[in-house]
Write a protein that holds these residues in place. Structure first.
Motif, PDB file in Angstrom:
ATOM      1  N   GLU A  32       0.831  -1.209   0.000  1.00  0.00           N
ATOM      2  CA  GLU A  32       0.000   0.000   0.000  1.00  0.00           C
ATOM      3  C   GLU A  32       0.862   1.254   0.000  1.00  0.00           C
ATOM      4  O   GLU A  32       0.563   2.238  -0.702  1.00  0.00           O
ATOM      5  N   MET A  33       1.939   1.242   0.791  1.00  0.00           N
ATOM      6  CA  MET A  33       2.837   2.396   0.855  1.00  0.00           C
ATOM      7  C   MET A  33       3.510   2.639  -0.488  1.00  0.00           C
ATOM      8  O   MET A  33       3.623   3.783  -0.952  1.00  0.00           O
ATOM      9  N   GLN A  34       3.956   1.565  -1.134  1.00  0.00           N
ATOM     10  CA  GLN A  34       4.613   1.691  -2.434  1.00  0.00           C
ATOM     11  C   GLN A  34       3.638   2.190  -3.493  1.00  0.00           C
ATOM     12  O   GLN A  34       3.980   3.049  -4.324  1.00  0.00           O
ATOM     13  N   THR A  35       2.411   1.671  -3.437  1.00  0.00           N
ATOM     14  CA  THR A  35       1.386   2.096  -4.397  1.00  0.00           C
ATOM     15  C   THR A  35       1.060   3.573  -4.206  1.00  0.00           C
ATOM     16  O   THR A  35       0.958   4.336  -5.181  1.00  0.00           O
ATOM     17  N   ARG A  36       0.913   3.968  -2.933  1.00  0.00           N
ATOM     18  CA  ARG A  36       0.573   5.378  -2.669  1.00  0.00           C
ATOM     19  C   ARG A  36       1.725   6.303  -3.050  1.00  0.00           C
ATOM     20  O   ARG A  36       1.497   7.394  -3.604  1.00  0.00           O
ATOM     21  N   ARG A  37       2.984   5.859  -2.798  1.00  0.00           N
ATOM     22  CA  ARG A  37       4.138   6.675  -3.168  1.00  0.00           C
ATOM     23  C   ARG A  37       4.171   6.905  -4.683  1.00  0.00           C
ATOM     24  O   ARG A  37       4.386   8.038  -5.153  1.00  0.00           O
ATOM     25  N   ASN A  38       3.938   5.855  -5.442  1.00  0.00           N
ATOM     26  CA  ASN A  38       3.947   5.976  -6.897  1.00  0.00           C
ATOM     27  C   ASN A  38       2.828   6.876  -7.396  1.00  0.00           C
ATOM     28  O   ASN A  38       3.021   7.702  -8.305  1.00  0.00           O
ATOM     29  N   ALA A  39       1.653   6.707  -6.769  1.00  0.00           N
ATOM     30  CA  ALA A  39       0.504   7.528  -7.181  1.00  0.00           C
ATOM     31  C   ALA A  39       0.741   8.995  -6.839  1.00  0.00           C
ATOM     32  O   ALA A  39       0.470   9.901  -7.654  1.00  0.00           O
ATOM     33  N   VAL A  64       5.262  12.102  -0.165  1.00  0.00           N
ATOM     34  CA  VAL A  64       6.185  11.171  -0.808  1.00  0.00           C
ATOM     35  C   VAL A  64       7.451  11.023   0.029  1.00  0.00           C
ATOM     36  O   VAL A  64       7.967   9.901   0.210  1.00  0.00           O
ATOM     37  N   ALA A  65       7.967  12.122   0.539  1.00  0.00           N
ATOM     38  CA  ALA A  65       9.176  12.077   1.367  1.00  0.00           C
ATOM     39  C   ALA A  65       8.944  11.245   2.627  1.00  0.00           C
ATOM     40  O   ALA A  65       9.805  10.445   3.039  1.00  0.00           O
ATOM     41  N   GLU A  66       7.773  11.404   3.217  1.00  0.00           N
ATOM     42  CA  GLU A  66       7.438  10.639   4.421  1.00  0.00           C
ATOM     43  C   GLU A  66       7.356   9.141   4.112  1.00  0.00           C
ATOM     44  O   GLU A  66       7.848   8.304   4.868  1.00  0.00           O
ATOM     45  N   LEU A  67       6.750   8.838   2.972  1.00  0.00           N
ATOM     46  CA  LEU A  67       6.644   7.424   2.573  1.00  0.00           C
ATOM     47  C   LEU A  67       8.024   6.834   2.281  1.00  0.00           C
ATOM     48  O   LEU A  67       8.322   5.690   2.647  1.00  0.00           O
ATOM     49  N   LYS A  68       8.881   7.599   1.607  1.00  0.00           N
ATOM     50  CA  LYS A  68      10.226   7.125   1.313  1.00  0.00           C
ATOM     51  C   LYS A  68      11.005   6.857   2.594  1.00  0.00           C
ATOM     52  O   LYS A  68      11.800   5.905   2.672  1.00  0.00           O
TER      53      LYS A  68
END
Length: 427
Positions: free
Chosen positions: A46-53, A77-81
């Motif tokens: 989910e995190m990877q999908t949201r980062r890409n989106a 995006v920075a937070e997800l990374k």
């Protein structure tokens, strides 16, 4: 190794099988661990999908000159990374923890295996031949060998310590003859391919056949991290690791005569006299690689091949079906061949033939491809002693002992002994 998907769908069967082996139920903690693993995988995805989106949305926001939204998305995006590495580490940790837990669970016994806690519940399947009849009393092998002058335990102890033997002269030749006879029988009549495998193997080979991680204390490790093989089962079975075989080429049948090395960590005080329990011994091993449908029949065939060795040597023996509590870690069913040793007035194991199903294949990632639909399945593996050469030597000299202390050579071994018919005291 068992399949976690199978465990999730058959939790009660696993716990029942473990109970038959005298072990505690494990399905609940395994499933709970798998749930945590699956949850972190889902969260990671989910995190990877949201980062890409969100990365794509930044471009759209910039195109619309919506700077505030773009900055907000950049922060997301920075937070997800920043969060992803920790989630990936946790995913790897849980995957390793589950794999380790699964690797320590024994195989599931077949339905027809006797249930019992130890060797007292093993079942006699058949008895072959009869005990020798003499005018003299039985004598143990080490007394015979020392009296002949061809078996030296004190000399071996000075060189290597306890649980080693020096064979000399005619007994050394008899031991060699036994190994060669067995190899010729299995390759020329039973369809096995002779192999000379490495005697040193890596961790993943020991893991593949189930010696690691559970039985490390029973093994000898070298200074460079390799392991001395406890049985040729290890290299022979691992010959198919990480491969996809064509179904029509199965079964594969391999045999090898090799030294075997065991620390005998759990046998303090047992069989300290003689050659029965050694750190180093020779054994002829049989290994079969089959498809899922053929493994049970192959088990019967392999056992018959091992029995033929004893029949041709004219030795009295019995076949035992091991119970759930006495069976090896990776086996689904095991037959032990127990040869009669007059010197001990008892039967002793000389061969153990096991069918493992796909238990080892999962650890080795060894598969076969079905011709019809090109799908793959895990191969089934089997292994057996064909037979232990040192114990065969013990059986021959005790059963073929003459009143004058000499030993008659079995007829089947005469071609390997240069025509020598009797082993007599060294001059």
């Amino acid at each position: 190794m068992l399949d976690i998907k199978w465990i999730r769908e058959n939790a009660a069967k696993l716990d029942d099988a473990l109970a038959k082996r005298g072990a505690e139920p494990l399905s609940a903690p395994l499933i709970e661990l798998d749930e945590r693993r699956r949850a972190i995988l889902s969260s990671l995805q989910e995190m990877q999908t949201r980062r890409n989106a969100a990365s794509k949305e930044i471009g759209a926001a910039m195109a619309q000159k919506n700077g505030e939204l773009a900055e907000k998305l950049k922060a997301e995006v920075a937070e997800l990374k920043n969060a992803l590495p920790a989630a990936e580490d946790e995913s790897r940790r849980l995957e390793a923890e589950l794999t380790d837990a699964l690797s320590r669970i024994p195989n599931i016994p077949l339905e027809d295996v006797p249930v019992g806690p130890d060797e007292t519940a093993n079942a006699v399947t058949r008895i072959v031949g009869s005990r020798p009849q003499w005018n003299h009393g039985p004598v143990e092998h080490f007394e015979i060998g020392e009296a002949l002058g061809f078996m030296d335990f004190e000399g071996a102890a000075r060189i290597a310590g306890a649980r080693f033997t020096i064979l000399k002269g005619q007994l050394a030749r008899l031991e060699r003859a036994l190994g060669q006879f067995m190899l010729d029988l299995h390759t020329q009549e039973h369809g096995y391919t002779e192999v000379q495998p490495p005697l040193l193997v890596r961790d993943d080979a020991m893991y593949g056949t189930g010696q690691l991680p559970k039985f490390a204390e029973d093994l000898f490790r070298t200074t460079d991290g390799r392991w001395l093989i406890p049985t040729a089962e290890v290299p022979l079975t691992n010959m198919v690791r990480e491969q996809i075989l064509e179904a029509e080429k199965l079964p594969l049948r391999f045999t090898a005569l090799t030294p075997c090395f065991r620390s005998e960590a759990g046998s303090a005080g047992r069989d300290t006299r003689g050659m029965l329990r050694q750190h180093q011994f020779n054994k002829v091993e049989l290994v079969s690689i089959t498809d899922a449908e053929s493994s049970i029949d192959e088990h019967e065939r392999m056992t018959a091949c091992a029995e033929e060795v004893l029949k041709r040597l004219g030795l009295h023996y019995r076949v035992m079906t091991l119970c759930t509590g006495d069976m090896g870690f990776g086996a689904r069913k095991t037959y032990d061949l127990e040869v009669w040793l007059p010197g001990q007035d008892t039967y002793r194991e000389i061969s153990s033939c096991s069918v493992c199903g796909d238990f080892q294949a999962r650890r080795m990632n060894a598969r076969y491809r079905l011709k019809e639909d090109k799908t793959t399945k895990f191969v089934h593996t089997l292994n057996g002693s064909g037979v232990a050469v040192g114990r065969a030597l013990i059986a021959v000299i005790e059963n073929y002992l003459n009143e004058d202390g000499s030993v008659t050579v079995p007829d089947v071994l005469l071609p390997y002994m240069g025509g020598l018919r009797r082993i007599e005291k060294a001059a």
